[in-house]
Motif scaffolding. Structure first.
Motif, PDB file in Angstrom:
ATOM      1  N   GLU A 199      -6.045   2.916   5.369  1.00  0.00           N
ATOM      2  CA  GLU A 199      -7.327   2.438   4.838  1.00  0.00           C
ATOM      3  C   GLU A 199      -7.172   1.103   4.099  1.00  0.00           C
ATOM      4  O   GLU A 199      -8.033   0.226   4.209  1.00  0.00           O
ATOM      5  N   THR A 200      -6.077   0.952   3.383  1.00  0.00           N
ATOM      6  CA  THR A 200      -5.843  -0.328   2.687  1.00  0.00           C
ATOM      7  C   THR A 200      -5.756  -1.462   3.704  1.00  0.00           C
ATOM      8  O   THR A 200      -6.343  -2.536   3.515  1.00  0.00           O
ATOM      9  N   CYS A 259       2.345   1.854  -3.441  1.00  0.00           N
ATOM     10  CA  CYS A 259       1.311   2.429  -4.326  1.00  0.00           C
ATOM     11  C   CYS A 259       1.085   3.899  -4.019  1.00  0.00           C
ATOM     12  O   CYS A 259       1.003   4.733  -4.929  1.00  0.00           O
ATOM     13  N   ALA A 260       0.953   4.214  -2.726  1.00  0.00           N
ATOM     14  CA  ALA A 260       0.665   5.593  -2.333  1.00  0.00           C
ATOM     15  C   ALA A 260       1.841   6.512  -2.691  1.00  0.00           C
ATOM     16  O   ALA A 260       1.648   7.624  -3.193  1.00  0.00           O
ATOM     17  N   ALA A 300       0.845  -1.202   0.000  1.00  0.00           N
ATOM     18  CA  ALA A 300       0.000   0.000   0.000  1.00  0.00           C
ATOM     19  C   ALA A 300       0.876   1.246   0.000  1.00  0.00           C
ATOM     20  O   ALA A 300       0.591   2.229  -0.700  1.00  0.00           O
ATOM     21  N   ASN A 301       1.951   1.189   0.754  1.00  0.00           N
ATOM     22  CA  ASN A 301       2.855   2.338   0.800  1.00  0.00           C
ATOM     23  C   ASN A 301       3.520   2.569  -0.558  1.00  0.00           C
ATOM     24  O   ASN A 301       3.622   3.701  -1.029  1.00  0.00           O
ATOM     25  N   VAL A 322      -8.378   2.559  -3.495  1.00  0.00           N
ATOM     26  CA  VAL A 322      -8.470   3.645  -2.512  1.00  0.00           C
ATOM     27  C   VAL A 322      -7.951   4.946  -3.138  1.00  0.00           C
ATOM     28  O   VAL A 322      -8.580   6.001  -3.018  1.00  0.00           O
ATOM     29  N   ILE A 376      -3.888   6.428   2.988  1.00  0.00           N
ATOM     30  CA  ILE A 376      -4.123   5.348   2.020  1.00  0.00           C
ATOM     31  C   ILE A 376      -3.616   4.024   2.588  1.00  0.00           C
ATOM     32  O   ILE A 376      -4.271   2.985   2.477  1.00  0.00           O
ATOM     33  N   VAL A 377      -2.457   4.078   3.243  1.00  0.00           N
ATOM     34  CA  VAL A 377      -1.897   2.845   3.805  1.00  0.00           C
ATOM     35  C   VAL A 377      -2.832   2.314   4.900  1.00  0.00           C
ATOM     36  O   VAL A 377      -3.176   1.130   4.929  1.00  0.00           O
ATOM     37  N   ALA A 409      -5.209  -0.861  -2.636  1.00  0.00           N
ATOM     38  CA  ALA A 409      -4.663   0.497  -2.503  1.00  0.00           C
ATOM     39  C   ALA A 409      -4.954   1.311  -3.755  1.00  0.00           C
ATOM     40  O   ALA A 409      -5.267   2.511  -3.679  1.00  0.00           O
ATOM     41  N   ALA A 420      -2.949  -6.311  -2.030  1.00  0.00           N
ATOM     42  CA  ALA A 420      -2.880  -4.998  -1.374  1.00  0.00           C
ATOM     43  C   ALA A 420      -2.700  -3.875  -2.400  1.00  0.00           C
ATOM     44  O   ALA A 420      -3.229  -2.778  -2.233  1.00  0.00           O
ATOM     45  N   ARG A 421      -1.965  -4.155  -3.482  1.00  0.00           N
ATOM     46  CA  ARG A 421      -1.829  -3.137  -4.533  1.00  0.00           C
ATOM     47  C   ARG A 421      -3.169  -2.867  -5.207  1.00  0.00           C
ATOM     48  O   ARG A 421      -3.498  -1.738  -5.548  1.00  0.00           O
TER      49      ARG A 421
END
Ligand code: NAD
Ligand code: MG
Length: 395
Positions: free
Chosen positions: A352-353, A331-332, A328-329, A388, A349-350, A385, A381-382
């Motif tokens: 919430e994911t 991606c964000a 998630a990180n 999101v 975002i992290v 994310a 997770a990607r």
């Protein structure tokens, strides 16, 4: 002194990769380079290859293969491309492998290198976060060892006496505090990409620079330390130390605290991982505590840097949470680098994911292959994310 001779550098064109080759150049060590690898930067890769004469130079981006071949024509150096080729060169016999690819992409090649029993100089912290126990187990089974390059973990590695591990009260990781150490939350909310990339002491790759600004870098490092040194999360603390002279500390039960110091430069920890247990003479200026000025410390502000608590929660939750957090990180951070989201959206975002992932059943089983599980979690997770980012933040 018996130094490794046969080496491979994964991610040779990045900040850590170029520092590694610069160290070898300055220290005048004699090497047989098995492989050099890059993501996309063929110009730098070819230049490094012509200087260091690896058997193979690999670029991950297959569209760059023709150019790499052209640049290496007549040199006798083999050119290759693709993620599989990166993994293959990592699996070739070498005594020492620098793992300096950025992100989850570093996991498969690092594991491939670990299976050979080589010494793994580990800069790619994401691989430990996503599959730490499996990576350490793999290296040990093959008769190899993982030596941290991350400056904090190199510091702890140097001052933590393994025979006295039961007397360790806590590990204290230091952090520069990043470019927003003295900013208000409102200033951080309006931060530009350029401000976030401007690390106070280091010039690093873009991803880790943004991680330093959110302090997710320190969150990843808490997880990294927990796995490397078998330490529970409640015994790992973080202190902001703007001068970055003390790279981390180990506090013992009797009230003694051991710190490792050095200039804010990645080459000494790389040298340590290369020569350990010997020491490579370092030809650049050494630490001068008189000119370094006062050393100061403060607690990180949890309101400004929620990423630290998110990472500790993920570590405590265990299972797939650290790998999901990492994905998630990534991606964000990519969305922020592409100017799609605001700076403070990154930790949101992290978080919430991770919440959404909690509601999705985990298809992996404890006896699944660790890499397979990490790959599944990373992909899932990607996907979450990405949703999101698109729905909530970039509408
Ligand atoms: P960077 O972006 O400067 O370099 C990354 C390297 O990986 C480059 O050679 C790039 O071409 C390659 N790469 C990128 N994507 C790839 C892919 N999909 N497949 C194969 N290769 C790929 O990053 P960096 O700052 O050198 O950081 C590398 C790693 O070291 C990161 O995990 C980072 O967290 C860690 N680290 C860096 C520092 C530092 O001071 N830069 C300090 C501690 C730890
Ligand atoms: Mg670090």
């Amino acid at each position: 002194m018996s130094l490794p001779r046969k080496v491979t550098i994964l991610g040779s064109t990045g900040s850590i990769g170029t520092s590694t080759l610069d160290l070898f150049e300055r220290a005048g060590v004699e090497l047989e380079v098995v492989g050099l690898t890059a993501g996309r930067n063929v110009a730098r890769l070819a230049e490094q290859a012509l200087r260091w004469r690896p058997r193979v130079a690999v670029v991950e981006d297959e569209t760059q293969l023709a150019e790499l071949r052209e640049r290496l024509q007549g040199s006798g150096i083999q050119a290759a491309a693709g993620a599989k080729a990166v993994e293959e060169i990592a699996a070739e016999e070498a005594q020492w492998v620098m793992s300096a690819i950025v992100g989850f992409a570093g996991l498969a090649p690092t594991l491939a290198a670990a299976r050979t029993g080589a010494i793994i100089a580990l800069a790619n912290k994401e691989s430990l976060v996503c599959a730490g126990p499996a990576l350490l187990r793999t290296a040990k089974r093959a008769g190899g060892v993982v030596i941290p390059v991350d400056s904090e973990h190199s510091a702890i590695f140097q001052v933590l006496d393994p025979s006295a591990a039961e007397h360790v009260k806590r590990l204290i990781l230091t952090s520069s505090g990043g470019p927003f150490r003295d900013a208000t939350r409102a200033q951080m909310a309006a931060a530009t990409l350029e401000q976030a990339l401007a690390h106070p002491n280091f010039s690093m790759g873009a991803k880790i620079s943004i991680d330093s600004a959110t302090m997710m870098n320190k969150g990843l490092e808490v997880i990294e330390a927990a796995y490397l040194f078998s330490m529970p999360p409640e015994r790992i603390d973080v202190l902001v130390h703007p001068q970055q002279i003390i790279h981390s500390m180990v506090e013992y039960a009797d009230g003694s605290t051991l710190a490792q110091m050095g200039p804010p430069d990645m080459r000494p920890p790389i040298a340590c991982a290369f020569a350990w247990p010997d020491r490579l003479p370092w030809p650049a200026p050494h630490l001068d505590l008189v000119t370094a000025g006062p050393l100061t410390f403060q607690h990180p502000d949890p309101e400004k840097f929620p990423a630290l608590a998110i990472a500790k929660r993920a570590l405590l939750a265990g299972g797939r949470a650290p790998a999901a957090m990492n994905a998630a990180n990534e991606c964000a951070v990519a969305a922020f680098l592409n100017r799609r989201i605001a700076f403070l959206d990154i930790p949101n975002i992290v978080a919430e994911t991770l919440e959404r992932m909690d509601r999705i059943p985990d298809p992996t089983r404890p006896d699944d292959d660790a890499v397979q599980s990490a790959n599944q979690t990373d992909a899932e997770a990607r996907r979450v994310a990405g949703e999101v980012v698109t729905r909530k933040f970039a509408a």
